[in-house]
Design a protein around this motif. Structure first.
Motif, PDB file in Angstrom:
ATOM      1  N   GLY A  70      97.352 -26.573  66.876  1.00  0.00           N
ATOM      2  CA  GLY A  70      98.340 -26.358  65.828  1.00  0.00           C
ATOM      3  C   GLY A  70      99.429 -25.375  66.197  1.00  0.00           C
ATOM      4  O   GLY A  70     100.479 -25.351  65.547  1.00  0.00           O
ATOM      5  N   ALA A  71      99.213 -24.560  67.228  1.00  0.00           N
ATOM      6  CA  ALA A  71     100.248 -23.607  67.620  1.00  0.00           C
ATOM      7  C   ALA A  71     101.429 -24.336  68.242  1.00  0.00           C
ATOM      8  O   ALA A  71     101.291 -25.424  68.794  1.00  0.00           O
ATOM      9  CB  ALA A  71      99.678 -22.601  68.612  1.00  0.00           C
ATOM     10  N   GLY A 100     105.022 -20.279  67.588  1.00  0.00           N
ATOM     11  CA  GLY A 100     104.393 -20.091  66.282  1.00  0.00           C
ATOM     12  C   GLY A 100     102.889 -20.263  66.401  1.00  0.00           C
ATOM     13  O   GLY A 100     102.413 -21.262  66.936  1.00  0.00           O
ATOM     14  N   LYS A 101     102.147 -19.280  65.907  1.00  0.00           N
ATOM     15  CA  LYS A 101     100.686 -19.335  66.001  1.00  0.00           C
ATOM     16  C   LYS A 101     100.095 -20.248  64.928  1.00  0.00           C
ATOM     17  O   LYS A 101     100.768 -20.602  63.962  1.00  0.00           O
ATOM     18  CB  LYS A 101     100.096 -17.932  65.811  1.00  0.00           C
ATOM     19  CG  LYS A 101     100.585 -16.894  66.796  1.00  0.00           C
ATOM     20  CD  LYS A 101      99.944 -15.545  66.462  1.00  0.00           C
ATOM     21  CE  LYS A 101     100.680 -14.417  67.196  1.00  0.00           C
ATOM     22  NZ  LYS A 101     100.082 -13.104  66.882  1.00  0.00           N
ATOM     23  N   ALA A 102      98.818 -20.592  65.103  1.00  0.00           N
ATOM     24  CA  ALA A 102      98.060 -21.298  64.063  1.00  0.00           C
ATOM     25  C   ALA A 102      96.640 -20.752  64.107  1.00  0.00           C
ATOM     26  O   ALA A 102      95.876 -21.060  65.027  1.00  0.00           O
ATOM     27  CB  ALA A 102      98.076 -22.805  64.299  1.00  0.00           C
ATOM     28  N   TYR A 107      93.849 -22.818  59.863  1.00  0.00           N
ATOM     29  CA  TYR A 107      94.619 -24.053  60.073  1.00  0.00           C
ATOM     30  C   TYR A 107      93.753 -25.265  59.732  1.00  0.00           C
ATOM     31  O   TYR A 107      92.684 -25.455  60.316  1.00  0.00           O
ATOM     32  CB  TYR A 107      95.098 -24.127  61.525  1.00  0.00           C
ATOM     33  CG  TYR A 107      96.003 -25.316  61.800  1.00  0.00           C
ATOM     34  CD1 TYR A 107      97.174 -25.506  61.068  1.00  0.00           C
ATOM     35  CD2 TYR A 107      95.675 -26.243  62.779  1.00  0.00           C
ATOM     36  CE1 TYR A 107      97.994 -26.592  61.314  1.00  0.00           C
ATOM     37  CE2 TYR A 107      96.503 -27.333  63.038  1.00  0.00           C
ATOM     38  CZ  TYR A 107      97.657 -27.495  62.303  1.00  0.00           C
ATOM     39  OH  TYR A 107      98.467 -28.570  62.543  1.00  0.00           O
TER      40      TYR A 107
ATOM     41  N   ARG B 422     105.519 -22.299  58.200  1.00  0.00           N
ATOM     42  CA  ARG B 422     105.703 -21.008  58.887  1.00  0.00           C
ATOM     43  C   ARG B 422     104.370 -20.352  59.200  1.00  0.00           C
ATOM     44  O   ARG B 422     104.297 -19.471  60.060  1.00  0.00           O
ATOM     45  CB  ARG B 422     106.521 -20.062  58.009  1.00  0.00           C
ATOM     46  CG  ARG B 422     108.032 -20.246  58.101  1.00  0.00           C
ATOM     47  CD  ARG B 422     108.524 -21.567  57.595  1.00  0.00           C
ATOM     48  NE  ARG B 422     109.973 -21.589  57.465  1.00  0.00           N
ATOM     49  CZ  ARG B 422     110.678 -22.651  57.151  1.00  0.00           C
ATOM     50  NH1 ARG B 422     110.078 -23.831  56.940  1.00  0.00           N
ATOM     51  NH2 ARG B 422     111.991 -22.593  57.064  1.00  0.00           N
ATOM     52  N   ARG B 423     103.325 -20.754  58.491  1.00  0.00           N
ATOM     53  CA  ARG B 423     101.994 -20.184  58.767  1.00  0.00           C
ATOM     54  C   ARG B 423     101.379 -20.810  60.004  1.00  0.00           C
ATOM     55  O   ARG B 423     100.642 -20.155  60.738  1.00  0.00           O
ATOM     56  CB  ARG B 423     101.058 -20.451  57.577  1.00  0.00           C
ATOM     57  CG  ARG B 423     101.326 -19.595  56.375  1.00  0.00           C
ATOM     58  CD  ARG B 423     100.206 -19.649  55.336  1.00  0.00           C
ATOM     59  NE  ARG B 423     100.678 -18.961  54.137  1.00  0.00           N
ATOM     60  CZ  ARG B 423     101.127 -19.574  53.046  1.00  0.00           C
ATOM     61  NH1 ARG B 423     101.117 -20.894  52.966  1.00  0.00           N
ATOM     62  NH2 ARG B 423     101.569 -18.882  52.023  1.00  0.00           N
ATOM     63  N   PHE B 424     101.658 -22.099  60.196  1.00  0.00           N
ATOM     64  CA  PHE B 424     100.953 -22.849  61.239  1.00  0.00           C
ATOM     65  C   PHE B 424     101.945 -23.494  62.197  1.00  0.00           C
ATOM     66  O   PHE B 424     102.624 -24.467  61.853  1.00  0.00           O
ATOM     67  CB  PHE B 424     100.083 -23.941  60.610  1.00  0.00           C
ATOM     68  CG  PHE B 424      99.119 -23.417  59.581  1.00  0.00           C
ATOM     69  CD1 PHE B 424      98.148 -22.483  59.917  1.00  0.00           C
ATOM     70  CD2 PHE B 424      99.182 -23.846  58.267  1.00  0.00           C
ATOM     71  CE1 PHE B 424      97.253 -21.997  58.969  1.00  0.00           C
ATOM     72  CE2 PHE B 424      98.298 -23.375  57.309  1.00  0.00           C
ATOM     73  CZ  PHE B 424      97.329 -22.442  57.662  1.00  0.00           C
ATOM     74  N   GLY B 425     102.029 -22.944  63.391  1.00  0.00           N
ATOM     75  CA  GLY B 425     102.879 -23.562  64.421  1.00  0.00           C
ATOM     76  C   GLY B 425     104.342 -23.563  64.051  1.00  0.00           C
ATOM     77  O   GLY B 425     105.048 -24.556  64.245  1.00  0.00           O
ATOM     78  N   SER B 426     104.839 -22.457  63.512  1.00  0.00           N
ATOM     79  CA  SER B 426     106.258 -22.365  63.160  1.00  0.00           C
ATOM     80  C   SER B 426     107.129 -22.502  64.400  1.00  0.00           C
ATOM     81  O   SER B 426     106.666 -22.256  65.533  1.00  0.00           O
ATOM     82  CB  SER B 426     106.528 -21.035  62.473  1.00  0.00           C
ATOM     83  OG  SER B 426     107.831 -21.005  61.940  1.00  0.00           O
ATOM     84  N   ALA B 427     108.367 -22.894  64.181  1.00  0.00           N
ATOM     85  CA  ALA B 427     109.294 -23.083  65.301  1.00  0.00           C
ATOM     86  C   ALA B 427     110.713 -22.934  64.775  1.00  0.00           C
ATOM     87  O   ALA B 427     110.968 -23.217  63.599  1.00  0.00           O
ATOM     88  CB  ALA B 427     109.114 -24.477  65.908  1.00  0.00           C
TER      89      ALA B 427
END
Lengths: 464, 464
Positions: A70-71, A100-102, A107, B422-427
């Motif tokens: 998910g990142a 962006g992290k997950a 997640y 934005r919480r999960f894998g934001s870009a």
């Protein structure tokens, strides 16, 4: 030096190896050992992931700690021929940046498979799965094919109104559109809600069909189509119904029933062929995971003529069937899903176009046959779906149309603008409606219509 | 023998003369003398009419008595080179059938010119005029060009919901969608309207923008666009506003402000070029009858780079202008139409892209610049139109976005699904909105937005 980003699709199709590339996307899976890590990266451009290879000597574990499912990553590296199975190329990473992290704790889309029911609850994230990526890419391809077909054939796209004061079918439960305060609307002297003070100066609803406006346009521009949202406020909690769905409605001046059937058949075959030609990967995935007969069924539709017969002939076939039906068949009653499926799946084993239905079970605007009992309706029935298209030649004779409207209690005064087409320069014409989500359902092999539209609306559900 | 119908477009483009043809269409004019009658027939396929020549010896007057303006005809005859001016071919009629009459006493569209105001009152018939035929064909071409541009560039068309529980911009007056009885809605114990009993189990509205849902899709599929109806319940009776209009909203993962500007400029140039290449006849007609500078203006947009500058730079330009403005210009205030027109039409004399507006006058989701005062917004300003595109790079940082939402009183709980991006894998990502009718207005040179959509909706008007 600024390196231009490539999509996964471009890289997987590339013949140009041993060059530096930049790719950005979301981690689907990560696996490996103490020497090397393999990251499957997807950017939505195509079903397949690209494999990113991160050697432990260049990427110690603390640098990869946020590289979880998910990142979002930006990866620089060298595009090389892959030694592994399942892909022809891969990226030997030289730089990995987490955009962006997950958090694996929160997640929702971890790599294990999820049920379609669960994914419906997180419809805002499900486009990140293989299944919904595939469905949405096929949906896109079909929408584009609709426009391309009509544009290439000299039709004009007409935007019919969404907010309307009229109800095209004389039936169909509608959503009201209003700016009046719900709590305490203004009232007339006699105490009724005063719609004259509403935004449009009268009561308005969401459209159930653009057909009547489409007819106006066809009797000016010749060949037109609509492609827009339509609405039904019906309390149907089924796998076939949505409260908000997209419909395509071509209408052609001078076409009669036969040409209407030709258009419907040619159009449907074009759409299915377009998907087969342009969505091979996604359809192969859906065929493997959801419906093993999908590709065979799609090819069958493209390769075979549809069976055309009248309602009356269909009733005879059904009466002669050995199968027992829950609902009895009798001339004059509407056919049930079980009857349609018998005709398509068991008797003819191909798509069927039924025509010339009893006038009592069809809409007021359909052209009366010479016998005075049936109308020039046509329904196209598809395997697994049932009715995918409904249409007709329209009654172009003002007097006959007025008589039918009176019989069916359709108010002529309200539709005076529509009747002007028959008053001034009337002409034979015909058209039909194709529910876009039913088409996507058929082409993807999915079982529930809520899974072929990004954000489904149905009773008690308007999330996202 | 069955002869296949040809369209007027096919016949006018045909090199194959002295053959029998069948054409169907509507009479635009009829003139002649006692030896011969000339009927101008139009079928909507193209701006031009085909001339039908009916010799008196074959067609005595009593046979032609219903051949009046607006009547619908089927004509058989021989396609021949024309002796007359203004057309290369014409039809020597052998058979004329009146499919539908149009009584000259009541048919509203006689051959004399009609005002656009009058035609708005008969919007159901106006597609039969040269002007609206031209506008609707250009509108079709532009809609197709939108889909073709995005399809060819790897974008996926996403259908965002029309009925929504959220208000994307945190502003904008909305239409309520309901099935509760207006007269006597169900109430809660405390006497409020009980939306839990409404169709969707809560209060719902018509969408003002598909952007937030589009962002969800872009952060899964990479490049997406929407093209659907949007709504504003604003009491604006102007030539620039509609209550129901169509909007195109592309959204691209990994794009930043610069790439967003590049996309907007390339896209607009493509659309205008497509119209110039594919609608030459219709645009020439509109140029001649409505706006003598139309073609020059369209070519100018295609041929020149748009001027890009920041809001702050624009304020400096405006402060140094010799022109007196009705509204004073000061850093921090929104620009008025007079300011935008000065920049585009007088100062730069070309389309302008303004960027980096003060955060106070822009939406909560726009990415904050490093100075903390401005956001990465961009407005594209066109001559005669003003703002044709509004967009931005989006704030991808969850904490910064939450802070902006709190400052601007946007409820974070209601948009929790949106914040998941934005919480999960934001870009980083960016996008914009193009009002389709403003585009059609620009490309056709029409002056009133009610004249570029088939059935306009505005305060106190939802006819047809």
């Amino acid at each position: 030096m600024s390196l231009k980003r490539s999509t996964v699709q471009q890289l997987l199709a590339s013949q140009e190896l041993d060059r530096e590339v930049l790719v950005k996307g979301w981690v689907r899976t990560r696996r490996g050992n103490k020497y090397v890590q393999f990251i499957a990266l997807n950017d939505g451009s195509v079903l397949h992931n690209i494999q990113v290879v991160a050697a432990a000597e260049n990427f110690p574990e603390e640098n990869l700690k946020d590289v979880a499912t998910g990142a979002c990553l930006a990866v620089r590296g060298t595009l090389v021929a892959s030694q592994g199975k399942g892909q022809s190329v891969e990226i030997q990473a030289s730089e990995i940046t987490v955009l962006g992290k997950a958090d694996p704790e929160t997640y929702p889309l971890q790599k294990k498979g999820h049920s379609l029911e669960f994914l419906r609850e997180i419809a805002h994230l499900r486009p990140r799965t293989n299944t919904f990526g595939a469905v949405l890419r096929v949906r896109h391809a079909l929408a584009f094919a609709v426009h391309k077909y009509y544009n290439d054939n000299g039709f004009f796209y007409v935007h019919t109104p969404i907010i309307t004061g009229s109800d095209a079918e004389g039936a169909g439960q509608m959503f009201r559109v209003t700016t009046l305060p719900a709590d305490n609307p203004p009232r007339t002297e006699t105490g009724e809600v005063d719609y004259a003070q509403d935004f449009f100066g009268k009561a308005t609803n969401l459209t159930v069909s653009g057909q009547l406006e489409g007819e106006l346009a066809a009797l000016a521009l010749g060949k037109i189509y609509t492609f827009g949202p339509t609405f039904r406020a019906e309390n149907s909690n089924t796998a076939r119904h949505l409260a908000e769905f997209w419909m395509i409605e071509p209408e052609v001046a001078f076409n009669e029933l036969e040409e209407n059937m030709d258009l419907a058949e040619d159009f449907l075959k074009y759409l299915v062929r377009y998907a087969l030609d342009n969505c091979a990967d996604d359809l192969a995935f859906l065929n493997e995971h959801y419906d093993k007969e999908l590709l065979a069924r799609l090819r069958f539709v493209v390769d075979n003529d549809f069976q055309r017969l009248t309602y009356t002939e269909a009733v005879d076939v059904l009466k002669g069937a050995r199968q027992k039906f829950e609902f009895p068949v009798d001339w004059g009653t509407d056919l049930q899903s079980e009857h349609e499926r018998y005709l398509v799946e068991k008797h003819f084993k191909k798509p069927v176009i039924l025509t010339n239905y009893p006038k009592e079970i069809k809409a007021f605007y359909m052209k009366l046959d010479d016998d005075g009992r049936t109308v020039r309706a046509m329904d196209v029935l598809f395997p697994g779906i049932g009715e995918i298209i409904g249409g007709s030649q329209r009654e172009e004779d003002l007097e006959k149309l007025l008589a039918r409207m009176a019989e069916m209690h359709v108010p002529a005064e309200e539709l005076s603008w529509f009747l002007d087409t028959r008053r001034f320069g009337s002409a034979p014409h015909a058209g039909f409606g194709l529910g876009f989500e039913r088409l996507v359902l058929f082409v993807t092999g999915m079982a529930n219509i809520r899974d072929v539209i990004p954000f489904p609306r149905f009773p008690k559900n308007a999330e996202f």
